[in-house]
Design a protein around this motif. Structure first.
Motif, PDB file in Angstrom:
ATOM      1  N   ALA A 102       0.870  -1.423  -0.007  1.00  0.00           N
ATOM      2  CA  ALA A 102      -0.074  -0.008   0.120  1.00  0.00           C
ATOM      3  C   ALA A 102       0.830   1.408   0.000  1.00  0.00           C
ATOM      4  O   ALA A 102       0.522   2.194  -0.785  1.00  0.00           O
ATOM      5  N   ALA A 103       1.870   1.275   0.745  1.00  0.00           N
ATOM      6  CA  ALA A 103       2.761   2.454   0.605  1.00  0.00           C
ATOM      7  C   ALA A 103       3.468   2.606  -0.460  1.00  0.00           C
ATOM      8  O   ALA A 103       3.675   3.736  -1.018  1.00  0.00           O
ATOM      9  N   LEU A 104       4.018   1.564  -1.295  1.00  0.00           N
ATOM     10  CA  LEU A 104       4.330   1.657  -2.515  1.00  0.00           C
ATOM     11  C   LEU A 104       3.521   2.371  -3.483  1.00  0.00           C
ATOM     12  O   LEU A 104       3.934   3.251  -4.221  1.00  0.00           O
ATOM     13  N   ASN A 159      13.989  -6.472  -1.522  1.00  0.00           N
ATOM     14  CA  ASN A 159      13.213  -7.123  -0.465  1.00  0.00           C
ATOM     15  C   ASN A 159      13.265  -5.839   0.563  1.00  0.00           C
ATOM     16  O   ASN A 159      14.202  -5.074   0.568  1.00  0.00           O
ATOM     17  N   ILE A 160      12.228  -5.851   1.564  1.00  0.00           N
ATOM     18  CA  ILE A 160      12.354  -5.080   2.648  1.00  0.00           C
ATOM     19  C   ILE A 160      12.536  -6.347   4.016  1.00  0.00           C
ATOM     20  O   ILE A 160      11.386  -7.098   4.010  1.00  0.00           O
ATOM     21  N   HIS A 161      13.394  -5.825   4.759  1.00  0.00           N
ATOM     22  CA  HIS A 161      13.576  -6.990   5.800  1.00  0.00           C
ATOM     23  C   HIS A 161      13.661  -6.185   7.027  1.00  0.00           C
ATOM     24  O   HIS A 161      14.431  -5.085   7.378  1.00  0.00           O
ATOM     25  N   GLU A 221       9.196   1.602   7.568  1.00  0.00           N
ATOM     26  CA  GLU A 221       9.239   0.693   6.358  1.00  0.00           C
ATOM     27  C   GLU A 221       8.589   1.518   5.479  1.00  0.00           C
ATOM     28  O   GLU A 221       8.896   1.447   4.199  1.00  0.00           O
ATOM     29  N   HIS A 222       7.291   2.121   5.751  1.00  0.00           N
ATOM     30  CA  HIS A 222       6.536   2.658   4.809  1.00  0.00           C
ATOM     31  C   HIS A 222       7.034   4.015   4.107  1.00  0.00           C
ATOM     32  O   HIS A 222       6.522   4.224   3.176  1.00  0.00           O
ATOM     33  N   THR A 223       7.841   4.482   4.554  1.00  0.00           N
ATOM     34  CA  THR A 223       8.688   5.528   3.862  1.00  0.00           C
ATOM     35  C   THR A 223      10.092   5.178   3.303  1.00  0.00           C
ATOM     36  O   THR A 223      10.244   5.517   2.392  1.00  0.00           O
ATOM     37  N   LEU A 224      10.509   4.215   4.220  1.00  0.00           N
ATOM     38  CA  LEU A 224      11.915   3.896   3.463  1.00  0.00           C
ATOM     39  C   LEU A 224      11.849   2.880   2.072  1.00  0.00           C
ATOM     40  O   LEU A 224      12.634   3.231   1.259  1.00  0.00           O
ATOM     41  N   TYR A 225      10.795   2.240   2.073  1.00  0.00           N
ATOM     42  CA  TYR A 225      10.780   1.488   0.829  1.00  0.00           C
ATOM     43  C   TYR A 225      10.584   2.166  -0.670  1.00  0.00           C
ATOM     44  O   TYR A 225      11.349   2.033  -1.291  1.00  0.00           O
ATOM     45  N   ALA A 281      12.721   4.337  -5.327  1.00  0.00           N
ATOM     46  CA  ALA A 281      12.983   5.543  -6.227  1.00  0.00           C
ATOM     47  C   ALA A 281      14.530   5.805  -6.454  1.00  0.00           C
ATOM     48  O   ALA A 281      14.775   5.958  -7.544  1.00  0.00           O
ATOM     49  N   ALA A 282      15.219   5.743  -5.449  1.00  0.00           N
ATOM     50  CA  ALA A 282      16.735   5.923  -5.410  1.00  0.00           C
ATOM     51  C   ALA A 282      17.083   5.001  -6.423  1.00  0.00           C
ATOM     52  O   ALA A 282      18.368   5.381  -7.170  1.00  0.00           O
TER      53      ALA A 282
END
Ligand code: GRF
Length: 205
Positions: free
Chosen positions: A26-28, A117-119, A184-188, A193-194
């Motif tokens: 959802a964040a993505l 992946n997000i861990h 997580e929701h801002t980092l991913y 994007a980066a």
């Protein structure tokens, strides 16, 4: 970093793989609502047909695919079915977001450099499951989350971004998980994007 083929708007089409709640998906998706975001979600794939995150995809009009392992005679056949969905959707990059299956080596190698992946730990600490409980059991003072490229070794791929949170004296695994999840929701989205804009990953320490 691979050269990504973009769509007509100059955005990289991506597939997101989930198995459950889908809050990172959802964040993505929210980030990708902004036309300036350099990726666009063309597929939400879940290996669990009842994953809550699929409802988010359907509400947003994002294509879904729900191949299930039981329908295939081997992991390779299942991996091939998932890959066929990704290719049919035109995705250039895969984001694993709470996807709870281990992908076969051949699949991972074909998508190396094109799968994130997000861990929920500060890798290389706490690879694998139950990261929050393990951090608490160790008396860790700091915990966090990592976005990394996927390589054949579980949670061993090069790091794109990390966010840190403090561990508080009265934390439970649930309160710590919630603090990490908010990051997580801002980092991913930021790490994705980066990366598509050319950021270089760094090896795990
Ligand atoms: C997140 O904690 C993520 O770091 C881990 O699995 C969880 C998925 O949560 N890989 P959600 O499905 O994105 O809400």
């Amino acid at each position: 970093m691979p050269d990504f083929v973009t769509d007509a708007d100059g955005r990289v089409p991506i597939a997101v793989f989930i198995s459950g709640r889908g809050s990172n998906f959802a964040a993505l998706a929210e980030a990708a609502d902004d036309a300036a975001f350099p990726a666009r979600i063309v597929l939400c794939l879940s290996d669990k047909p009842d994953a809550k995150g699929l409802d988010i995809a359907r509400q947003r009009g994002i294509a879904v695919a729900t191949p299930t392992r039981a329908d295939y005679e081997s992991r390779d056949a299942f991996d091939a079915a998932m890959e066929a969905e990704v290719v049919a959707a035109g995705a250039q990059l895969i984001c694993l977001a709470g996807f709870m299956r281990i992908l076969g080596r051949a699949f991972v190698e074909r998508w190396e450099g094109r799968m994130l992946n997000i861990h929920p730990s500060l890798l290389p600490a706490y690879r694998g499951l139950d990261t929050h409980a393990r951090a608490l059991a160790d008396g860790a003072r700091e915990h966090g989350v990592t976005v990394h490229l996927v390589t054949p070794g579980l949670d061993e791929g090069p790091i794109l971004a990390q966010a840190r949170v403090p561990v508080l004296a009265d934390d439970t695994a649930e309160t710590l998980a919630a603090r990490v999840l908010a990051e997580e929701h801002t980092l991913y989205p930021d790490a994705l994007a980066a990366y598509v804009r050319g950021a270089e990953p760094r090896p795990q320490g």
